[in-house]
Design a protein around this motif. Structure first.
Motif, short mmCIF file in Angstrom:
data_model
loop_
_atom_site.label_atom_id
_atom_site.label_comp_id
_atom_site.label_asym_id
_atom_site.label_seq_id
_atom_site.Cartn_x
_atom_site.Cartn_y
_atom_site.Cartn_z
N TYR A 147 -54.64 16.50 -53.34
CA TYR A 147 -53.69 17.54 -52.92
C TYR A 147 -54.45 18.57 -52.10
CZ TYR A 147 -50.80 15.62 -56.65
OH TYR A 147 -50.07 14.78 -57.46
N ASN A 148 -53.88 18.95 -50.95
CA ASN A 148 -54.54 19.91 -50.08
C ASN A 148 -53.50 20.72 -49.32
OD1 ASN A 148 -56.84 21.13 -49.09
ND2 ASN A 148 -57.29 19.56 -47.57
N ASP A 149 -53.93 21.83 -48.73
CA ASP A 149 -53.02 22.69 -47.98
C ASP A 149 -53.02 22.39 -46.48
OD1 ASP A 149 -55.55 23.60 -47.44
OD2 ASP A 149 -55.22 25.63 -48.20
N HIS A 150 -53.87 21.45 -46.04
CA HIS A 150 -53.91 21.07 -44.63
C HIS A 150 -54.34 19.61 -44.53
CE1 HIS A 150 -58.10 22.14 -45.48
NE2 HIS A 150 -58.41 21.29 -44.53
N ASP A 151 -54.10 19.01 -43.37
CA ASP A 151 -54.48 17.63 -43.13
C ASP A 151 -55.98 17.57 -42.87
OD1 ASP A 151 -54.29 14.93 -42.67
OD2 ASP A 151 -52.89 15.09 -41.00
N PRO A 152 -56.75 16.90 -43.72
CA PRO A 152 -58.21 16.93 -43.62
C PRO A 152 -58.79 15.86 -42.70
CG PRO A 152 -57.59 15.74 -45.57
CD PRO A 152 -56.31 16.19 -44.91
N LEU A 153 -58.44 15.89 -41.44
CA LEU A 153 -58.86 14.83 -40.52
C LEU A 153 -60.38 14.67 -40.42
CD1 LEU A 153 -56.16 15.30 -37.75
CD2 LEU A 153 -56.21 13.64 -39.62
N PRO A 154 -61.18 15.76 -40.30
CA PRO A 154 -62.64 15.54 -40.28
C PRO A 154 -63.15 14.91 -41.58
CG PRO A 154 -62.10 17.73 -39.45
CD PRO A 154 -60.84 17.16 -40.03
N LEU A 155 -62.60 15.30 -42.71
CA LEU A 155 -62.99 14.71 -43.99
C LEU A 155 -62.67 13.22 -44.01
CD1 LEU A 155 -63.91 14.85 -46.98
CD2 LEU A 155 -61.53 15.40 -47.53
N LEU A 156 -61.51 12.84 -43.50
CA LEU A 156 -61.13 11.42 -43.50
C LEU A 156 -62.13 10.59 -42.69
CD1 LEU A 156 -57.26 11.65 -43.08
CD2 LEU A 156 -58.57 11.20 -45.16
#
Length: 87
Positions: free
Chosen positions: A47-56
């Motif tokens: 669960y997160n408050d933003h789309d974590p594209l760098p993390l992905l």
């Protein structure tokens, strides 16, 4: 009655991880640590408050095809991703 963290109550091998409650500077380390202890077939519901594209991208480079990611929600302020470890 004492609490035993080694046997958490989960829904069919799905473990919740709410990144919104983790200090930003610790988030990636905590996520990598949590995913590293999952066994094949287990899922971390993220669960997160933003789309974590760098993390992905980082997760894909580190875990490769052993990690499958599937969005359950992808709205501003509410992102839910199931990360599943496969054999």
């Amino acid at each position: 009655m004492p609490h035993d963290c080694s046997t958490p109550q989960v829904d069919h091998g799905v473990y919740a991880f709410d990144a919104r409650g983790v200090a930003r500077r610790f988030r990636h380390a905590a996520i990598f640590g949590a995913l590293s202890v999952l066994t094949p077939g287990e899922t971390m519901r993220f669960y997160n408050d933003h789309d974590p594209l760098p993390l992905l991208q980082q997760l894909s480079q580190h875990f490769g095809p052993r990690l499958h990611a599937a969005y359950l929600a992808r709205e501003p302020g509410e992102v839910i991703i199931d990360f599943k470890i496969v054999g």
